[in-house]
Design a protein around this motif. Structure first.
Motif, short mmCIF file in Angstrom:
data_model
loop_
_atom_site.label_atom_id
_atom_site.label_comp_id
_atom_site.label_asym_id
_atom_site.label_seq_id
_atom_site.Cartn_x
_atom_site.Cartn_y
_atom_site.Cartn_z
N PRO A 80 38.49 47.70 50.95
CA PRO A 80 39.88 47.22 50.86
C PRO A 80 39.97 45.73 50.57
CG PRO A 80 39.66 48.74 52.69
CD PRO A 80 38.27 48.48 52.18
N GLN A 81 39.06 44.93 51.15
CA GLN A 81 39.05 43.49 50.86
C GLN A 81 38.79 43.23 49.38
OE1 GLN A 81 37.66 41.12 54.92
NE2 GLN A 81 36.41 41.02 53.09
N ILE A 82 37.84 43.97 48.82
CA ILE A 82 37.53 43.77 47.39
C ILE A 82 38.74 44.09 46.53
CG2 ILE A 82 36.15 44.67 45.48
CD1 ILE A 82 33.87 45.10 47.51
N LEU A 83 39.43 45.17 46.86
CA LEU A 83 40.63 45.55 46.10
C LEU A 83 41.72 44.50 46.24
CD1 LEU A 83 40.74 49.38 46.87
CD2 LEU A 83 39.76 48.22 44.88
N GLU A 84 41.86 43.91 47.43
CA GLU A 84 42.83 42.84 47.62
C GLU A 84 42.47 41.62 46.78
OE1 GLU A 84 43.05 41.92 51.75
OE2 GLU A 84 43.85 43.89 52.32
N CYS A 85 41.18 41.30 46.71
CA CYS A 85 40.74 40.17 45.90
C CYS A 85 41.05 40.39 44.42
CB CYS A 85 39.25 39.93 46.09
SG CYS A 85 38.79 39.23 47.69
N LEU A 86 40.80 41.59 43.94
CA LEU A 86 41.10 41.92 42.55
C LEU A 86 42.60 41.78 42.27
CD1 LEU A 86 38.76 45.01 42.13
CD2 LEU A 86 38.61 42.90 40.79
N ALA A 87 43.42 42.32 43.20
CA ALA A 87 44.87 42.26 43.01
C ALA A 87 45.38 40.82 43.02
CB ALA A 87 45.56 43.08 44.09
N GLU A 88 44.85 40.02 43.95
CA GLU A 88 45.29 38.62 44.04
C GLU A 88 44.94 37.84 42.78
OE1 GLU A 88 43.90 34.76 46.56
OE2 GLU A 88 44.45 36.53 47.74
N ALA A 89 43.78 38.14 42.20
CA ALA A 89 43.34 37.44 40.99
C ALA A 89 43.96 38.02 39.72
CB ALA A 89 41.82 37.48 40.89
#
Length: 221
Positions: A48-57
Motif C-alpha cells: 500500500p505504501q508503494i501504491l501511495e508513492c506512485l499516486a503522489e508522484a
C-alpha cells in the motif's frame, strides 16, 4: 530513470520514488516517500505504501525503470518481505532489481549531508541485545557488516554514529539524526550500476546469522 526504492531491514517500512538523472550518482530527485515505524507490519504496509508513492508522484507502475531494495543486514522475517516485494515488482514489470546493503544506504544519507565529514559508525537493531554494524570513512565502507553485542563494537576510530536511536547512545560518539535509510540513500548506493545499465546480481539477503525458526524433532524424523 524512475526508480522504486524499498527497505524493510529495520523496524521501519521504507518506500519511495526517486528520479535518477543522467551523469552522476548524486543527480537524484525524490518524488515521494513513505516511512512507517511498524516492525510487525512489514507485509501489510509495504505494498500500500508503494501504491501511495506512485499516486503522489502521478506515476503508474509501468513508468518504473528499476527497483532498488535494501538487503540487510536485518531480521529474517521483515527483510524477506521487502526483498520479495521488490522481486515481484521487477518480475511483473520486466525491470531490473538491484540489492544494496541497508547500512551503506544509511551511511550514504549521512555523507550526502556532509561529504567531508569524519569517519562514521552505523548501527541497527539486530535484536537479542545485539546490533548490526559497519564502519565508513570518506563515504566508503571499511569494516563490516557484522552482528555483535554493542559492548563488543568499539567506537574508535569512528568519530560519529548513526542508526538505531535505541542503540546509538551506547557509543560515546556524537549521534547523527539519521535512523533509517531514505529512498535517495538506497538509490545512491546503486546509482553507478543503474547509470551503467549493469545487469544486477541475484538478490541475496544479509542475515548474518541463522533464522530463529528451526525444524521440530518430529519433522526431522
Amino acid at each position: 530513470m524512475l526508480v522504486l526504492a524499498v527497505d524493510t531491514a529495520t523496524p521501519a517500512v521504507t518506500s519511495g520514488l526517486v528520479r535518477l538523472g543522467d551523469g552522476t550518482p548524486q543527480n537524484l530527485e525524490t518524488l515521494s516517500v513513505r516511512v512507517s515505524d511498524n516492525p510487525r507490519g512489514h507485509a501489510e504496509i509495504l505494498t500500500p505504501q508503494i501504491l501511495e508513492c506512485l499516486a503522489e508522484a502521478g506515476c503508474e507502475s509501468t513508468d518504473l525503470d528499476a527497483v532498488v531494495a535494501g538487503v540487510g543486514p536485518g531480521p529474517f522475517t521483515g527483510l524477506r518481505v521487502g526483498m520479495a516485494t521488490a522481486a515481484a515488482f521487477g518480475d511483473a514489470l520486466g525491470i531490473p532489481v538491484y540489492g544494496v546493503c541497508t547500512l551503506d544506504a544509511l551511511a550514504a544519507d549521512v555523507f550526502a549531508a556532509d561529504g567531508n565529514g569524519p569517519d562514521l559508525l552505523v548501527v541497527t537493531d539486530a535484536r537479542r541485545r545485539e546490533v548490526y554494524w559497519a564502519r565508513y570513512a570518506g563515504g566508503r565502507r571499511v569494516e563490516g557488516p557484522e552482528v555483535r553485542k554493542p559492548a563488543d563494537v568499539t567506537a574508535a576510530p569512528s568519530q560519529r554514529v548513526a542508526g538505531s536511536p535505541a542503540h546509538t547512545p551506547l557509543f560515546d560518539l556524537p549521534a547523527v539524526p539519521v535512523h533509517t535509510p531514505s529512498p535517495a540513500g538506497l538509490v545512491s548506493v546503486a546509482a553507478p550500476e543503474l547509470l551503467a545499465a549493469t545487469a544486477p546480481q541475484p538478490l541475496v539477503p544479509l542475515y548474518l546469522r541463522r533464522p530463529d525458526a528451526v525444524e521440530t524433532a518430529a519433522r526431522k524424523k
